[in-house]
Design a protein around this motif. Structure first.
Motif, PDB file in Angstrom:
ATOM      1  N   ARG A 173       0.835  -1.195   0.000  1.00 53.36           N
ATOM      2  CA  ARG A 173       0.000   0.000   0.000  1.00 53.36           C
ATOM      3  C   ARG A 173       0.874   1.250   0.000  1.00 53.36           C
ATOM      4  N   ARG A 177       1.030   4.210  -2.968  1.00 57.21           N
ATOM      5  CA  ARG A 177       0.131   5.309  -2.595  1.00 57.21           C
ATOM      6  C   ARG A 177       0.356   6.555  -3.462  1.00 57.21           C
ATOM      7  N   THR A 206      -3.874  -3.591  -4.186  1.00 50.59           N
ATOM      8  CA  THR A 206      -3.540  -2.213  -3.809  1.00 50.59           C
ATOM      9  C   THR A 206      -3.254  -1.336  -5.030  1.00 50.59           C
ATOM     10  N   GLU A 210      -5.363   2.151  -5.943  1.00 51.82           N
ATOM     11  CA  GLU A 210      -4.799   3.480  -6.201  1.00 51.82           C
ATOM     12  C   GLU A 210      -5.263   4.013  -7.560  1.00 51.82           C
ATOM     13  N   LYS A 213      -8.877   5.100  -7.297  1.00 50.88           N
ATOM     14  CA  LYS A 213      -8.992   6.389  -6.598  1.00 50.88           C
ATOM     15  C   LYS A 213      -8.755   7.545  -7.553  1.00 50.88           C
TER      16      LYS A 213
END
Ligand SMILES: [Zn+2]
Ligand SMILES: [Zn+2]
Length: 231
Positions: A173, A177, A206, A210, A213
């Motif tokens: 993660r 990020r 993960t 991302e 998002k």
């Protein structure tokens, strides 16, 4: 330049999984037919199987996850290995076909109008590999199902270490990020669109999270994250 060698790289003379002769293919018929296929979508948060393709455990999951088969299937892993580490770009073809069969043949998912886009590699890694393996899969997958394809909806913000099998979920993660951003040039396409993110392998999810998002921040509606294999 030895064109024989180039030809062998484009189309290996032998099945990448069992070594049998395959003419100008990549994988032999029996190996391709024997690949284990999944028949459900998965939760984008906990990766549980979702019967009837409905969110039942985490309604707030950022995307529905699809994976055509398990990465511990030797033939499926051999195709991915050939594509990523042996430079055999043609291995993207059978992987895209397996993914299209999973989505349209097994899940009977209606993705009409959704834009297929690959997870971007860092420019540095794409240069060293010569191609983005996920883009090759996504392009053929979209063409097979008649879906719009856009290679550069997302861009990679920073060059990170590749997600490695030795990382635990927190390290993964942290490693990814904020590493994706919607490409400004495509902002209008993303806003209000359903998007299909395509990658070769999903491990912890993960990286998809991302990317999802970044797309949501740019106004995307539904997001499907599809991988040829799930580790
Ligand atoms: Zn074979
Ligand atoms: Zn869940």
């Amino acid at each position: 330049m030895d064109f024989g060698i180039i030809g062998d790289i484009l189309f290996p003379p032998a099945c990448v999984a069992c070594g049998a002769g395959v003419g100008n293919g990549v994988i032999c018929g029996p190996c391709a037919a024997g690949i284990v296929r999944y028949g459900t979508l998965f939760c984008g948060t906990c990766m549980a199987r979702l019967p009837m393709n409905r969110k039942i455990c985490h309604a707030d999951a950022p995307y529905l996850l699809g994976a055509a088969g398990p990465y511990d299937d030797a033939a499926l892993a051999a195709l991915i290995h050939a594509l990523k580490f042996q430079g055999i770009a043609a291995a993207a073809g059978p992987l895209a076909d397996i993914l299209a069969d999973y989505v349209a043949g097994r899940l009977r998912l209606d993705l009409a109008g959704a834009i297929a886009t690959p997870l971007p590699l860092s420019p540095k890694r794409e240069r060293s590999r010569g191609f983005n393996q996920s883009a090759l899969i996504a392009r053929r997958f979209a063409a097979t199902l008649g879906l719009p394809f856009e290679e550069h909806l997302l861009k990679r913000a920073i060059h990170r270490k590749p997600q490695s099998e030795t990382m635990d979920i927190l390290e993964r993660r942290e490693n990814v990020r904020g590493c994706f951003a919607a490409d400004e040039a495509h902002a209008r396409k993303i806003s209000g669109a359903n998007v299909i993110l395509v990658d070769d392998v999903v491990t912890s999810g993960t990286t998809f999270t991302e990317a999802a998002k970044a797309l949501k921040a740019a106004g995307a509606k539904k997001i499907f994250a599809l991988a040829a294999a799930k580790a």
